[in-house]
Write a protein that holds these residues in place. Structure first.
Motif, mmCIF file in Angstrom:
data_model
loop_
_atom_site.group_PDB
_atom_site.id
_atom_site.type_symbol
_atom_site.label_atom_id
_atom_site.label_comp_id
_atom_site.label_asym_id
_atom_site.label_seq_id
_atom_site.Cartn_x
_atom_site.Cartn_y
_atom_site.Cartn_z
ATOM 1 N N VAL A 23 -77.142 75.919 -5.257
ATOM 2 C CA VAL A 23 -76.179 74.935 -5.446
ATOM 3 C C VAL A 23 -76.015 75.120 -4.118
ATOM 4 O O VAL A 23 -76.110 75.913 -2.524
ATOM 5 C CB VAL A 23 -74.785 75.338 -5.885
ATOM 6 C CG1 VAL A 23 -73.654 74.448 -5.043
ATOM 7 C CG2 VAL A 23 -74.797 76.110 -7.647
ATOM 8 N N TRP A 24 -76.125 73.468 -3.145
ATOM 9 C CA TRP A 24 -75.709 73.062 -1.957
ATOM 10 C C TRP A 24 -74.645 72.788 -1.438
ATOM 11 O O TRP A 24 -73.852 71.525 -1.636
ATOM 12 C CB TRP A 24 -77.072 72.264 -1.340
ATOM 13 C CG TRP A 24 -78.182 72.674 -0.869
ATOM 14 C CD1 TRP A 24 -78.850 73.405 -0.333
ATOM 15 C CD2 TRP A 24 -79.172 72.888 -2.169
ATOM 16 N NE1 TRP A 24 -80.018 73.873 -0.583
ATOM 17 C CE2 TRP A 24 -80.363 73.809 -1.212
ATOM 18 C CE3 TRP A 24 -79.406 72.998 -3.579
ATOM 19 C CZ2 TRP A 24 -81.337 74.082 -2.193
ATOM 20 C CZ3 TRP A 24 -80.028 72.999 -4.318
ATOM 21 C CH2 TRP A 24 -81.617 73.796 -3.107
ATOM 22 N N PHE A 25 -73.738 72.864 -0.885
ATOM 23 C CA PHE A 25 -72.213 72.653 -0.451
ATOM 24 C C PHE A 25 -72.166 71.367 0.449
ATOM 25 O O PHE A 25 -73.224 71.238 1.091
ATOM 26 C CB PHE A 25 -71.223 73.917 -0.322
ATOM 27 C CG PHE A 25 -70.355 74.776 -1.664
ATOM 28 C CD1 PHE A 25 -69.094 74.256 -1.231
ATOM 29 C CD2 PHE A 25 -71.547 75.533 -2.046
ATOM 30 C CE1 PHE A 25 -68.525 75.248 -2.264
ATOM 31 C CE2 PHE A 25 -70.262 76.565 -2.825
ATOM 32 C CZ PHE A 25 -69.022 76.241 -3.042
ATOM 33 N N GLN A 26 -71.495 70.912 0.041
ATOM 34 C CA GLN A 26 -71.217 69.978 0.855
ATOM 35 C C GLN A 26 -69.863 69.817 1.829
ATOM 36 O O GLN A 26 -68.514 70.243 1.944
ATOM 37 C CB GLN A 26 -71.123 68.166 0.265
ATOM 38 C CG GLN A 26 -71.295 67.702 0.930
ATOM 39 C CD GLN A 26 -72.315 66.911 1.962
ATOM 40 O OE1 GLN A 26 -73.571 66.868 0.772
ATOM 41 N NE2 GLN A 26 -72.412 66.157 2.535
ATOM 42 N N GLY A 27 -70.655 69.120 3.562
ATOM 43 C CA GLY A 27 -69.495 69.586 4.309
ATOM 44 C C GLY A 27 -69.953 70.617 5.049
ATOM 45 O O GLY A 27 -69.798 71.886 4.915
ATOM 46 N N CYS A 28 -69.744 70.676 7.012
ATOM 47 C CA CYS A 28 -69.920 71.484 7.425
ATOM 48 C C CYS A 28 -69.463 71.409 8.921
ATOM 49 O O CYS A 28 -69.808 70.321 9.389
ATOM 50 C CB CYS A 28 -71.529 71.711 8.205
ATOM 51 S SG CYS A 28 -72.050 73.260 9.246
ATOM 52 N N SER A 29 -68.591 72.657 9.417
ATOM 53 C CA SER A 29 -67.953 72.634 10.785
ATOM 54 C C SER A 29 -68.914 72.846 11.982
ATOM 55 O O SER A 29 -68.379 72.922 12.858
ATOM 56 C CB SER A 29 -66.220 72.793 10.656
ATOM 57 O OG SER A 29 -66.512 74.005 9.951
ATOM 58 N N ILE A 30 -69.974 73.556 11.294
ATOM 59 C CA ILE A 30 -70.513 74.241 12.616
ATOM 60 C C ILE A 30 -71.214 73.125 13.087
ATOM 61 O O ILE A 30 -71.528 73.231 14.318
ATOM 62 C CB ILE A 30 -71.372 75.422 11.730
ATOM 63 C CG1 ILE A 30 -70.335 76.276 10.608
ATOM 64 C CG2 ILE A 30 -71.945 76.589 12.735
ATOM 65 C CD1 ILE A 30 -70.907 77.435 10.498
#
Length: 214
Positions: A23-30
């Motif tokens: 499972v790949w989550f969408q969205g990255c703040s890093i």
């Protein structure tokens, strides 16, 4: 509750032992410079009800040797992450492995609130200025933490990377786009693009993304 998800795939064999649900989550703040998954940075895509995500993931659970969660940054969506992992844990005991760009102390509060949900976790941001010699890591600053007895199967990855660690799974979506799952050696995707173009193929990629369309 809604979650932003890039993709779900089974089986994945390059991100932990056995045949795993990925499972790949969408969205990255890093947003690490040089990241190979820039297609997963933007959070305004892949919205799905968490209940639907859970149903999709659990459909493959009994055939899988474990669950691997990556991104994007899973801990940007802490409640959705907890719901998914809790549902998996309630269904079977196969191991849960998570990749995060955060350090362990940054997520310690989440881990205290959800004890036992994660069996092993790889922490730390990708650093393109550091070498890449260790298994399952994009750069050698990243640390593997075994958190439960079930996570002991990941101890074997605390070693130098071998040829077997550079394998990639090739995934296809319904539109015919090709995705690569795994931890590639640096420069491998550029080599692939040059090879395909030398054979006369038109290659469309998402920057230095681990997600490639050909």
């Amino acid at each position: 509750m809604l979650a932003s998800i890039s993709r779900v795939h089974f089986p994945v064999t390059a991100l932990g032992p056995g045949r795993r649900v990925g499972v790949w989550f969408q969205g990255c703040s890093i947003r690490c410079p040089g990241c190979v998954s820039v297609d997963t940075w933007h959070a305004d895509a892949g919205r799905i009800h968490v209940e639907g995500l859970i149903d999709h993931v659990i459909a493959s659970a009994h055939e899988a040797d474990g669950l691997t969660v990556s991104g994007g940054e899973p801990f940007d969506q802490p409640d959705a992450l907890a719901a998914l992992l809790s549902a998996w844990r309630a269904t079977l005991s196969a191991s849960i492995f998570v990749f995060t760009g955060r350090e362990l102390e940054e997520i310690s509060g989440w881990l205290e609130r959800h004890p036992g949900l994660i069996d092993a976790i790889m922490t730390g941001p990708f650093r393109s200025d550091l070498p890449q010699t260790l298994a399952l890591r994009g750069s050698d600053n990243q640390k593997l933490h075994v958190l439960t007895d079930a996570g002991a199967e990941f101890v074997e990855y605390d070693r130098e990377a071998g040829v077997q660690d550079r394998k990639l799974d090739v995934l296809f979506d319904e539109a015919g786009n090709a995705w690569f799952a795994g931890v590639p050696a640096r420069g491998e995707f550029r080599k692939l693009r040059r090879l395909l173009e030398s054979e006369g193929h038109h290659v469309v990629t998402s920057d230095f993304s681990a997600s490639r369309q050909a």
